[in-house]
Write an enzyme that holds these catalytic residues in place. Structure first.
Site, PDB file in Angstrom:
ATOM      1  N   ALA A 128       0.866  -1.192   0.000  1.00  0.00           N
ATOM      2  CA  ALA A 128       0.000   0.000   0.000  1.00  0.00           C
ATOM      3  C   ALA A 128       0.895   1.232   0.000  1.00  0.00           C
ATOM      4  O   ALA A 128       1.248   1.768   1.050  1.00  0.00           O
ATOM      5  CB  ALA A 128      -0.933   0.008   1.214  1.00  0.00           C
ATOM      6  N   ILE A 155       9.107   4.102   7.056  1.00  0.00           N
ATOM      7  CA  ILE A 155       8.532   5.008   8.062  1.00  0.00           C
ATOM      8  C   ILE A 155       9.639   5.926   8.605  1.00  0.00           C
ATOM      9  O   ILE A 155      10.574   5.470   9.287  1.00  0.00           O
ATOM     10  CB  ILE A 155       7.852   4.203   9.197  1.00  0.00           C
ATOM     11  CG1 ILE A 155       6.789   3.247   8.602  1.00  0.00           C
ATOM     12  CG2 ILE A 155       7.248   5.142  10.232  1.00  0.00           C
ATOM     13  CD1 ILE A 155       5.708   3.913   7.753  1.00  0.00           C
ATOM     14  N   GLU A 362       5.410  11.552   0.558  1.00  0.00           N
ATOM     15  CA  GLU A 362       4.182  12.325   0.842  1.00  0.00           C
ATOM     16  C   GLU A 362       3.330  12.494  -0.422  1.00  0.00           C
ATOM     17  O   GLU A 362       2.684  13.517  -0.625  1.00  0.00           O
ATOM     18  CB  GLU A 362       4.498  13.644   1.547  1.00  0.00           C
ATOM     19  CG  GLU A 362       5.169  13.359   2.891  1.00  0.00           C
ATOM     20  CD  GLU A 362       5.011  14.423   3.943  1.00  0.00           C
ATOM     21  OE1 GLU A 362       4.081  15.246   3.831  1.00  0.00           O
ATOM     22  OE2 GLU A 362       5.815  14.416   4.888  1.00  0.00           O
TER      23      GLU A 362
END
Ligand code: COS
Length: 381
Positions: A128, A155, A362
Site C-alpha cells: 500500500a 517510516i 508524501e
C-alpha cells in the site's frame, strides 16, 4: 514586539543556526549517516520540534505560513536536518493536533513540542504505497483493546520514534479507506518492532525503517477520531504535510541558486567569470524564476489554509510544482558547477541526490497530478 518582529526574530535565529551550526556539519552528517546528538539538543532548545504545535501545549504555535517560512530557512542546510524535526512538526503529530481528544493532546503534545518524544506517521505498507487506502495492517477489536498485526514500510524517524500514528484496518468488510482507523501506538508496546535503517540514495543522516506489529495491544481510547475515519484523517494530515514539503523544496532551491551564483561569479573561464556568459545566466534566471513561483504558490496556499479554507488541490499543486522545480534547479546547479558539481567537493551532487525523494514521498508527482485533476474536475475549473 509586533507579530512581524517576532516572525523576523525567529527567522533570523534559524538563519544563524543554519549558517553557524548546520552548514559546517553537512558533509560529516552525510558521511556518518547520522545527525550528532548535540545538534539535536540545540534543535530542541530552539523550539524547532514544536514549530507547529499550539502554544497551549508548549509549542510555538506558528501559522502554516510562518511554518513554511521557517522551514524554507532551515532547508538552506542539508534536508537531513529537517527530516529529524519533520515528523513532530508535521505528519507525526498533526493527526493528534487536528483530531485528538483533550486527554490525548495533554498526554503527548507538550513532549512532542519539546522534542522529548519523536513521532512517526505509519501509513505506507509493502503493498500500500500510492494506493494508501488499501492498507492491510489489521486492528482487531478485543474488548476495550485493539490488537494490531501487520507491517509498515519506509517510516521516517521510526528508529527513534516514541509514538506512532498507525493507520490500520478496523473493518475488514469495508475495502478501501473507509475501513481504516488511526491509532496511537507507543513504541514500548510489546509486539512492536522496528527494522534496520534502509540504505538510501540521499539524505544520509535521515532514516526510514520497516515497522512490524505482532499482536500489539493498545486501549481503544488510543484511537484518533471515529472508527473508519483514519484514511480521511491521513489525507487531511497529508494536505498539510505537502505544503511543508513544498517549503522544504523551496529552501533547498534557494540555497542552490545562491551557491550557483557565488560559484558563477568566482569561476573564471575565457578570461572572465562564467556569470558573464549568457547561457549560464539563462540557467540562473530559470532557476530563480521557478523558485520564486514555488514560493508564491506555497505561501499563498498556506495563507488560504490559515484562513480556514480546504487546500487539497492547492497543496497538491504546490508539492507537485515545488518538488519538480527543485529537481530542475539541482540539475542546473550541477551543470553550472561543471566537473566540480559532479564531485563531492561543493556538496552539489549530494543535494542533487537529496532532492530526488521529494517527487516521491508524501505522494508521488503522479498522485499530486491525480489529486489536482480530480479536484479541478470536481470544481468545474
Ligand atoms: N481531505 C479530506 N478527505 C479526503 C481527502 C482529503 N485531502 N482525500 C480523500 N478524502 C476522502 C474522500 O472524500 C473520500 O471520502 P468518502 O469515502 O466519504 O467519499 C475518501 O477519503 C476516499 O477518498 P478517495 O476516493 O479519493 O480515495 P482513493 O483510494 O481514490 O485515493 C489518493 C486517493 C490516491 C489521493 C490517496 O490514496 C493518496 O493520496 N495516495 C498517496 C498517499 C501518500 O501520499 N503516501 C505517502 C506516504 S505518507 S508519508
Amino acid at each position: 514586539m509586533s507579530d512581524d518582529a517576532v516572525r523576523e526574530a525567529l527567522l533570523n535565529t534559524v538563519r544563524r543556526f543554519v549558517t553557524d551550526r548546520l552548514r559546517p556539519l553537512e558533509r560529516k552528517v552525510a558521511e556518518d549517516n547520522q545527525v550528532p546528538e548535540e545538534v539535536i539538543a540545540e534543535m530542541r532548545e530552539l523550539g524547532l520540534f514544536g514549530l507547529s504545535i499550539p502554544v497551549e501545549y508548549g509549542g510555538l504555535g506558528l501559522s502554516m505560513e510562518d511554518e513554511c517560512l521557517a522551514t524554507i530557512e532551515l532547508c538552506k542546510a542539508s534536508p537531513a536536518f529537517r527530516s529529524f524535526i519533520g515528523t513532530n512538526v508535521g505528519i507525526g503529530s498533526h493527526g493528534l493536533v487536528m483530531f485528538g481528544t483533550e486527554a490525548q493532546k495533554r498526554a503527548y503534545l507538550p513532549r512532542i513540542a519539546s522534542g522529548e518524544i519523536i513521532t512517526s506517521f505509519a501509513l505506507t505498507e509493502p503493498e500500500a504505497g500510492s494506493d494508501s487506502g488499501s492498507v492491510q495492517t489489521r486492528a482487531r477489536r478485543d474488548g476495550d483493546h485493539y490488537v494490531i498485526d501487520g507491517a509498515k514500510r519506509y517510516i521516517t524517524n521510526a528508529g527513534r520514534a516514541h509514538l506512532f500514528t498507525v493507520m490500520a484496518r478496523t473493518n475488514p468488510e469495508v475495502k478501501g479507506g473507509g475501513g481504516v482507523s488511526a491509532i496511537l501506538v507507543p513504541r514500548d508496546t510489546p509486539g512492536l518492532s522496528v527494522g534496520k535503517p534502509e540504505q538510501k540514495m540521499g539524505q544520509h543522516g535521515a532514516h526510514i525503517h520497516d515497522v512490524n506489529f505482532d499482536g500489539v495491544r493498545v486501549p481503544v481510547e488510543n484511537r484518533l477520531g471515529e472508527e473508519g475515519q483514519g484514511f480521511r484523517m491521513a489525507m487531511q494530515v497529508l494536505d498539510r504535510g505537502r505544503l511543508h514539503i513544498s517549503a522544504v523544496c523551496i529552501g533547498v532551491a534557494e540555497r542552490l541558486v545562491a551557491d550557483s551564483v557565488a560559484y558563477a561569479l568566482e569561476r573564471r573561464q575565457f578570461g572572465k567569470p562564467i556569470a558573464e556568459q549568457q547561457l549560464i545566466q539563462g540557467m540562473i534566471a530559470d532557476s530563480k524564476t521557478e523558485a520564486l513561483a514555488a514560493r508564491a504558490l506555497t505561501l499563498e496556499t498556506a495563507r488560504k489554509r490559515d484562513g480556514g479554507e480546504t487546500v487539497t488541490l492547492e497543496a497538491a499543486s504546490a508539492k507537485l510544482y515545488a518538488s519538480e522545480m527543485v529537481g530542475r534547479v539541482a540539475d542546473r546547479a550541477v551543470q553550472i558547477f561543471g566537473g566540480a558539481g559532479y564531485t563531492a567537493d561543493h556538496g552539489i551532487e549530494r543535494l542533487y541526490r537529496d532532492v530526488r525523494i521529494f517527487r516521491i514521498y508524501e505522494g508521488t508527482s503522479e498522485i499530486q497530478r491525480l489529486v489536482v485533476a480530480r479536484e479541478t474536475l470536481r470544481r468545474g475549473g
